[in-house]
Design a protein around this motif. Sequence first.
Motif, mmCIF file in Angstrom:
data_model
loop_
_atom_site.group_PDB
_atom_site.id
_atom_site.type_symbol
_atom_site.label_atom_id
_atom_site.label_comp_id
_atom_site.label_asym_id
_atom_site.label_seq_id
_atom_site.Cartn_x
_atom_site.Cartn_y
_atom_site.Cartn_z
ATOM 1 N N LYS A 63 0.759 -1.088 0.171
ATOM 2 C CA LYS A 63 0.297 0.130 0.325
ATOM 3 C C LYS A 63 1.173 1.220 0.211
ATOM 4 O O LYS A 63 2.144 0.825 0.476
ATOM 5 C CB LYS A 63 -0.854 -0.204 1.242
ATOM 6 C CG LYS A 63 -2.101 -1.151 1.206
ATOM 7 C CD LYS A 63 -3.061 -0.605 2.874
ATOM 8 C CE LYS A 63 -3.721 -2.074 2.496
ATOM 9 N NZ LYS A 63 -4.447 -2.085 3.909
ATOM 10 N N CYS A 86 -7.472 2.931 6.979
ATOM 11 C CA CYS A 86 -7.809 3.575 5.175
ATOM 12 C C CYS A 86 -7.490 2.193 4.636
ATOM 13 O O CYS A 86 -6.701 1.504 4.560
ATOM 14 C CB CYS A 86 -6.372 4.363 5.106
ATOM 15 S SG CYS A 86 -7.239 4.945 2.910
ATOM 16 N N GLN A 87 -7.945 1.151 3.760
ATOM 17 C CA GLN A 87 -7.922 0.495 3.182
ATOM 18 C C GLN A 87 -6.842 0.254 2.585
ATOM 19 O O GLN A 87 -5.931 -0.375 2.041
ATOM 20 C CB GLN A 87 -8.857 -0.698 2.509
ATOM 21 C CG GLN A 87 -10.123 -0.971 3.726
ATOM 22 C CD GLN A 87 -9.695 -2.302 4.672
ATOM 23 O OE1 GLN A 87 -9.304 -3.202 4.123
ATOM 24 N NE2 GLN A 87 -10.316 -2.019 6.373
ATOM 25 N N LYS A 88 -6.765 1.422 1.955
ATOM 26 C CA LYS A 88 -5.927 2.424 0.515
ATOM 27 C C LYS A 88 -5.282 2.207 0.947
ATOM 28 O O LYS A 88 -3.403 1.879 0.360
ATOM 29 C CB LYS A 88 -6.404 3.482 -0.494
ATOM 30 C CG LYS A 88 -5.676 3.657 -1.843
ATOM 31 C CD LYS A 88 -6.636 4.523 -2.567
ATOM 32 C CE LYS A 88 -5.493 4.755 -3.717
ATOM 33 N NZ LYS A 88 -6.171 5.981 -4.296
ATOM 34 N N ASP A 136 -1.468 2.594 3.497
ATOM 35 C CA ASP A 136 -0.795 2.100 5.314
ATOM 36 C C ASP A 136 0.043 3.893 6.174
ATOM 37 O O ASP A 136 0.428 4.864 5.102
ATOM 38 C CB ASP A 136 0.825 1.452 4.828
ATOM 39 C CG ASP A 136 0.651 0.307 4.839
ATOM 40 O OD1 ASP A 136 -0.852 -0.878 5.401
ATOM 41 O OD2 ASP A 136 1.425 -0.982 3.921
#
Length: 300
Positions: free
Chosen positions: A29, A94-96, A98
């Motif tokens: 990420k 946030c998944q998108k 790090d």
Amino acid sequence: APPLCVGSHSIKAELNGKEIAEFSMTVNKPLLKIKANDTSAVYGEEIPAPTYTVNGLVDGDTAESLGLVGLAQTQVKTGDAAGEYEIGFREFVCQKYDVEIVLPREVTFDATERLVKEYDGTDTVLLKDIPLNGSVNGDVLKMDATARFSDKNAGEKKSVTLENVSIKGGNAENYTLGKVALSGDITPKTVVLKDLVANDKMFDGTTNVTFAQVGMPDGVAEKDSVAVGEITAAFTAAKPGKDIKVEIYNVTLVGSDSKNYRVEVDCEVSADIIGSETNASVTRKTEKLSGSKIDEERRQ
């Protein structure tokens, strides 16, 4: 080819339609770094919302689109006592990306010696390129700041606060200045009296002297109230003669700002004693001249 998404991928290499190699690749990420900015407020005024800097956004993302508005928080309220308060962050996932919250490392400087400035009519002095201690990874840091004394007047062991602190050097954005207890001295400024003119006098058997002109001390700060008060002086001889030297023993300054100065005389003073020793008389008096009191009671 479209960009690879986050995760592990198997990559094959072919030559003339034949597979010649296979290897794996991991796509991480993107790293989002979030750092709080220093914020200041004046006691009694509204506390501004904390601000922060976001680095590492990709694909046109913004802090707003990721829900980062209001991420930084502080517990200080309007009316709280003056001092330093921490800025924290609410939880954010946030998944998108790090996400790395960058907390500045505190650095300090050698404050064991008091700051010293000569009186100049102000309560501040600029500090330039002050070496800082406590950095890591070989970062060399220096600081510029404004040091503000508790008041403008000459004196010792005054409390000093720092304003407009700027840290310079490698990775300076990752550091903040820690708490430092400062004190300082403001030394009196030396001003110069250049325009003393003594009066000629009739012989009276004394070394008393009066002045035709005193002038203003050179070097007084603009708007300061300072003038010559008493002058203790005497002729070096009581007998009649021309250009007899006048010795200046002491000059006292008066005015609301006079304690911020020390005075030096930078001129040769002489005058004539006229007459003969047969018409001697003794006089003692204190004369006012252009608002300055002249002490004439000193005798040989």
